[in-house]
Write a protein that holds these residues in place. Structure first.
Motif, PDB file in Angstrom:
ATOM      1  N   CYS A 220      -3.825  10.077  -6.584  1.00 37.49           N
ATOM      2  CA  CYS A 220      -4.126   8.867  -7.754  1.00 37.49           C
ATOM      3  C   CYS A 220      -5.632   9.356  -8.843  1.00 37.49           C
TER       4      CYS A 220
ATOM      5  N   TRP B  20     -13.954   1.757  -7.740  1.00 38.46           N
ATOM      6  CA  TRP B  20     -12.763   2.324  -7.577  1.00 38.46           C
ATOM      7  C   TRP B  20     -11.846   1.114  -8.491  1.00 38.46           C
TER       8      TRP B  20
ATOM      9  N   TRP C  78       1.340   5.364   0.957  1.00 40.80           N
ATOM     10  CA  TRP C  78       1.193   6.493   1.712  1.00 40.80           C
ATOM     11  C   TRP C  78      -0.156   7.564   1.757  1.00 40.80           C
TER      12      TRP C  78
ATOM     13  N   THR D 190       0.646  -1.080   0.122  1.00 40.72           N
ATOM     14  CA  THR D 190       0.317   0.275   0.255  1.00 40.72           C
ATOM     15  C   THR D 190       1.232   1.146  -0.033  1.00 40.72           C
TER      16      THR D 190
ATOM     17  N   LYS E   1       2.352  -5.373   3.268  1.00 38.23           N
ATOM     18  CA  LYS E   1       3.340  -4.397   3.320  1.00 38.23           C
ATOM     19  C   LYS E   1       3.214  -2.556   2.900  1.00 38.23           C
TER      20      LYS E   1
ATOM     21  N   LEU F 155      -3.065   2.422  -9.471  1.00 36.84           N
ATOM     22  CA  LEU F 155      -2.273   2.757  -9.943  1.00 36.84           C
ATOM     23  C   LEU F 155      -2.035   4.383  -9.980  1.00 36.84           C
TER      24      LEU F 155
ATOM     25  N   THR G 180       6.039   1.773 -10.875  1.00 35.80           N
ATOM     26  CA  THR G 180       5.869   0.117  -9.842  1.00 35.80           C
ATOM     27  C   THR G 180       5.550  -1.377  -9.540  1.00 35.80           C
TER      28      THR G 180
ATOM     29  N   GLU H  57       1.755  12.413 -13.816  1.00 26.75           N
ATOM     30  CA  GLU H  57       2.381  12.413 -13.101  1.00 26.75           C
ATOM     31  C   GLU H  57       2.677  13.137 -11.818  1.00 26.75           C
TER      32      GLU H  57
HETATM   33  P1  NAD Z   1       5.295   3.610  -4.905  1.00 29.15           P
HETATM   34  O1  NAD Z   1       4.901   3.161  -5.703  1.00 29.15           O
HETATM   35  O2  NAD Z   1       6.780   4.100  -4.427  1.00 29.15           O
HETATM   36  O3  NAD Z   1       4.708   2.562  -3.187  1.00 29.15           O
HETATM   37  C1  NAD Z   1       4.214   2.155  -3.070  1.00 29.15           C
HETATM   38  C2  NAD Z   1       4.441   0.886  -1.999  1.00 29.15           C
HETATM   39  O4  NAD Z   1       4.926   0.244  -3.336  1.00 29.15           O
HETATM   40  C3  NAD Z   1       5.183   1.042  -1.151  1.00 29.15           C
HETATM   41  O5  NAD Z   1       4.503   0.735  -0.092  1.00 29.15           O
HETATM   42  C4  NAD Z   1       6.481   0.532  -1.732  1.00 29.15           C
HETATM   43  O6  NAD Z   1       7.639   0.639   0.127  1.00 29.15           O
HETATM   44  C5  NAD Z   1       5.953  -0.460  -2.240  1.00 29.15           C
HETATM   45  N1  NAD Z   1       7.163  -0.459  -3.614  1.00 29.15           N
HETATM   46  C6  NAD Z   1       7.864   0.305  -4.084  1.00 29.15           C
HETATM   47  N2  NAD Z   1       9.011  -0.192  -4.827  1.00 29.15           N
HETATM   48  C7  NAD Z   1       8.106  -1.488  -4.158  1.00 29.15           C
HETATM   49  C8  NAD Z   1       9.296  -2.668  -5.410  1.00 29.15           C
HETATM   50  N3  NAD Z   1      10.179  -3.010  -6.139  1.00 29.15           N
HETATM   51  N4  NAD Z   1       8.386  -4.202  -5.410  1.00 29.15           N
HETATM   52  C9  NAD Z   1       7.324  -4.026  -4.330  1.00 29.15           C
HETATM   53  N5  NAD Z   1       6.873  -2.997  -3.456  1.00 29.15           N
HETATM   54  C10 NAD Z   1       7.337  -1.947  -3.458  1.00 29.15           C
HETATM   55  O7  NAD Z   1       4.217   4.517  -4.465  1.00 29.15           O
HETATM   56  P2  NAD Z   1       4.062   5.565  -3.526  1.00 29.15           P
HETATM   57  O8  NAD Z   1       4.745   7.119  -3.717  1.00 29.15           O
HETATM   58  O9  NAD Z   1       4.034   5.348  -2.308  1.00 29.15           O
HETATM   59  O10 NAD Z   1       2.511   5.949  -3.619  1.00 29.15           O
HETATM   60  C11 NAD Z   1       1.795   6.752  -4.673  1.00 29.15           C
HETATM   61  C12 NAD Z   1       1.039   6.630  -5.506  1.00 29.15           C
HETATM   62  O11 NAD Z   1       0.359   5.746  -5.286  1.00 29.15           O
HETATM   63  C13 NAD Z   1       1.130   7.371  -7.319  1.00 29.15           C
HETATM   64  O12 NAD Z   1       1.448   6.844  -8.113  1.00 29.15           O
HETATM   65  C14 NAD Z   1      -0.315   6.825  -7.242  1.00 29.15           C
HETATM   66  O13 NAD Z   1      -1.123   7.435  -7.613  1.00 29.15           O
HETATM   67  C15 NAD Z   1      -0.457   5.894  -6.934  1.00 29.15           C
HETATM   68  N6  NAD Z   1      -2.175   5.512  -5.780  1.00 29.15           N
HETATM   69  C16 NAD Z   1      -3.097   5.108  -6.286  1.00 29.15           C
HETATM   70  C17 NAD Z   1      -4.060   5.384  -6.305  1.00 29.15           C
HETATM   71  C18 NAD Z   1      -5.019   4.221  -6.982  1.00 29.15           C
HETATM   72  O14 NAD Z   1      -6.161   3.508  -5.628  1.00 29.15           O
HETATM   73  N7  NAD Z   1      -4.716   4.037  -8.041  1.00 29.15           N
HETATM   74  C19 NAD Z   1      -4.011   5.658  -5.008  1.00 29.15           C
HETATM   75  C20 NAD Z   1      -2.964   6.388  -4.239  1.00 29.15           C
HETATM   76  C21 NAD Z   1      -2.319   6.495  -4.629  1.00 29.15           C
END
Ligand code: NAD
Length: 493
Positions: A283, A450, A150, A148, A174, A250, A231, A384
């Protein structure tokens, strides 16, 4: 400072490595000390989850009444402890007070919505013309790895954990490091709900290590991920190695289409909410205002006036509308996009800088920023930014509006403003996005839906549909006739 530990098989796990989280509105304060788990801890969490699921420990998989009661209890406890959650959201990720309050309620709503689902989940059956019986049964997919982000840490986790538990899955979660204390508190609430040990295991650590190992591990049946599109692409690639189930929530670059026949006053309020909630770190944020050209200058003036009225400040204050962004790297990223917009010559209507006033200088505050007459092909219109930056574009016809709206790699949400309902419906059908609001913005009831089209993701969360990502459907075929009737096509006695 709150100390955060992983929880595996019901026990807290210490480490000798720590992650310290600063307060985003006063970076001299450290708010969280998280014990960082190692890969062995993660493996133990996965083995525990596997054991609970495969051996139906505590009757977890079979006893849906137990699961329903626990989900309801979790929702009650979230409401009881809302004040603690609100403080954590304010201090750890800088979410303004009023938004944090709504966020906690929304998370409780999600657990409440899925409480009772275990008892109400049915399969299907059908008699064939020859009298044979087909039964379709839904079974839990198994061990779910939930990863998830932040930005909305409680609801994003609830959307995975609640439906997964409702159908009898077991979870290894995680959470994002920036939201460690918030996630830990939710984990403690879940543990205090009477849930059996090892049904939800929470492992804190960096995504590239703990997250990626969770994805790689063949004992995990499914990954439910919310985070960045890049990611998500990596996760999908890794998961393909053993055809692990994945659902991905995403990124987005979402249109807000404003027609001249709309209630402009209401639309501007909707835009402020849809765009600047959580400092634009959302997002589903409607970050591209696509406005009918004939009203563009009037609307731009109204947008600037509305932005001027937004109160940027300490998220602890009741009247704050826009808090800080989450981190130094997020601040740098947003400022670099603003820089690109300025260098590419787009008109900066308002904002554009880091806030430098003395009372906010210790935080990651960025002025709500608006660029006008932006080319949809530009970087600031396509990528984004995940911060308080709005771009405005103009359209002349319905087709024009739809084509600008769809011309991005994302397809998460869209907001359409008009008093002509038939037009709104026509456009809604043409927009490639999972959630479309008509004369509304960014409302996400737990009863709703969603999820993204295109590179915004795969799968759907919330509502009835949110269950489907956590079940496998199995056919049971019963022959009520003489089996030879069709076997004899190849087998003669
Ligand atoms: P992120 O992709 O950096 O991290 C998300 C999660 O993935 C964190 O827990 C992180 O530790 C983990 N992670 C990072 N690298 C990884 C890897 N290689 N393998 C597995 N896990 C890994 O994203 P973020 O900065 O935490 O959140 C912001 C992003 O999330 C934005 O792009 C936003 O649009 C997206 N988001 C999407 C939704 C939706 O419902 N579509 C909702 C909220 C946020």
């Amino acid at each position: 400072m709150i100390e955060v530990k992983s929880i595996i098989d019901g026990e807290e796990v210490k480490s000798d490595q720590y992650y310290y989280r600063e307060c985003p509105y006063d970076t001299e304060k450290t708010v969280t000390k998280a014990h960082v788990a190692n890969v062995e801890d993660l493996k133990r969490a996965i083995d525990t989850a596997r054991d609970v699921f495969d051996n139906n420990r505590y009757n977890w998989v079979s006893d849906y009444k137990q699961r329903d009661r626990i989900l309801f209890k979790i929702s009650e406890k979230i409401r009881e402890e809302s004040q603690t959650f609100i403080e954590l959201l304010v201090n750890e990720i800088g979410m303004p007070l009023r938004q944090a309050r709504a966020h906690v309620n929304a998370a409780a709503d999600i657990f409440e919505y899925y409480a009772g689902f275990g008892a109400k989940l049915y399969g299907n059956m059908k008699f064939l013309p020859n009298g044979d019986l087909i039964q379709l049964v839904k079974e839990p997919v198994g061990v779910v790895g939930a990863i998830t982000p932040w930005n909305f840490p409680l609801t994003q986790s609830a959307r995975k954990i609640a439906p997964a538990l409702a159908v009898g899955c077991v979870v290894v979660w995680k959470p994002a490091s920036y939201a460690s204390a918030i996630s830990y508190h939710l984990a403690k609430v879940i543990m205090g709900s009477g849930i059996p040990k090892g049904v939800v295991n929470v492992v804190f650590g960096p995504g590239e290590k703990i997250g990626s190992e969770l994805v790689k591990d063949s004992k995990v049946d499914k990954i439910s991920f919310t985070g960045e599109t890049t990611t998500g692409k990596g996760i999908m690639q890794e998961a393909s190695k053993n055809i692990k189930r994945v659902s991905l929530e995403l990124g987005g670059k979402n249109p807000f289409i404003l027609f001249k026949d709309a209630n402009i006053n209401q639309a501007i309020k909707g835009l402020m909410y849809g765009m600047f909630r959580n400092a634009g770190q959302a997002c589903g944020a409607t970050t591209r205002l696509i406005v009918e050209e004939s009203i563009a200058s009037e609307v731009e003036k109204a947008v600037v006036n509305a932005v001027k009225k937004l109160k940027i400040g300490n998220p602890n204050l009741e009247d704050t509308d826009v808090g800080p962004v989450v981190s130094k790297s997020q601040e740098n990223k947003v400022l670099s996009y603003i820089d690109i917009g300025i260098k590419e010559g787009y008109k900066l209507l308002i904002g554009g800088k880091k806030v430098t006033s003395t009372e906010l200088e210790k935080g990651y505050f960025i002025e709500p920023t608006v660029f006008s007459n932006v080319d949809n092909k530009s970087k600031i219109a396509q990528e984004e930014i995940f911060g308080p930056v709005l771009v405005i574009m103009y359209f002349r016809s319905e087709d024009d509006a739809v084509s600008i709206a769809n011309d991005v790699i994302y397809g998460l949400t869209a907001s359409i403003w008009t008093n002509d309902y038939r037009k709104a419906l026509r456009i809604s059908r043409m927009i490639k996005a999972g959630s479309i609001w008509i004369n509304d913005a960014y409302t996400q009831p737990s009863e709703g839906l969603w999820g993204g089209y295109k590179q915004s993701g795969i799968g759907r969360e919330l509502g009835l549909q949110g269950i489907e990502d956590f079940v496998e459907v199995k056919m049971l075929y019963t022959n009520v006739n003489d089996a030879y009737t069709h076997f004899k096509q190849v087998y003669k006695e």
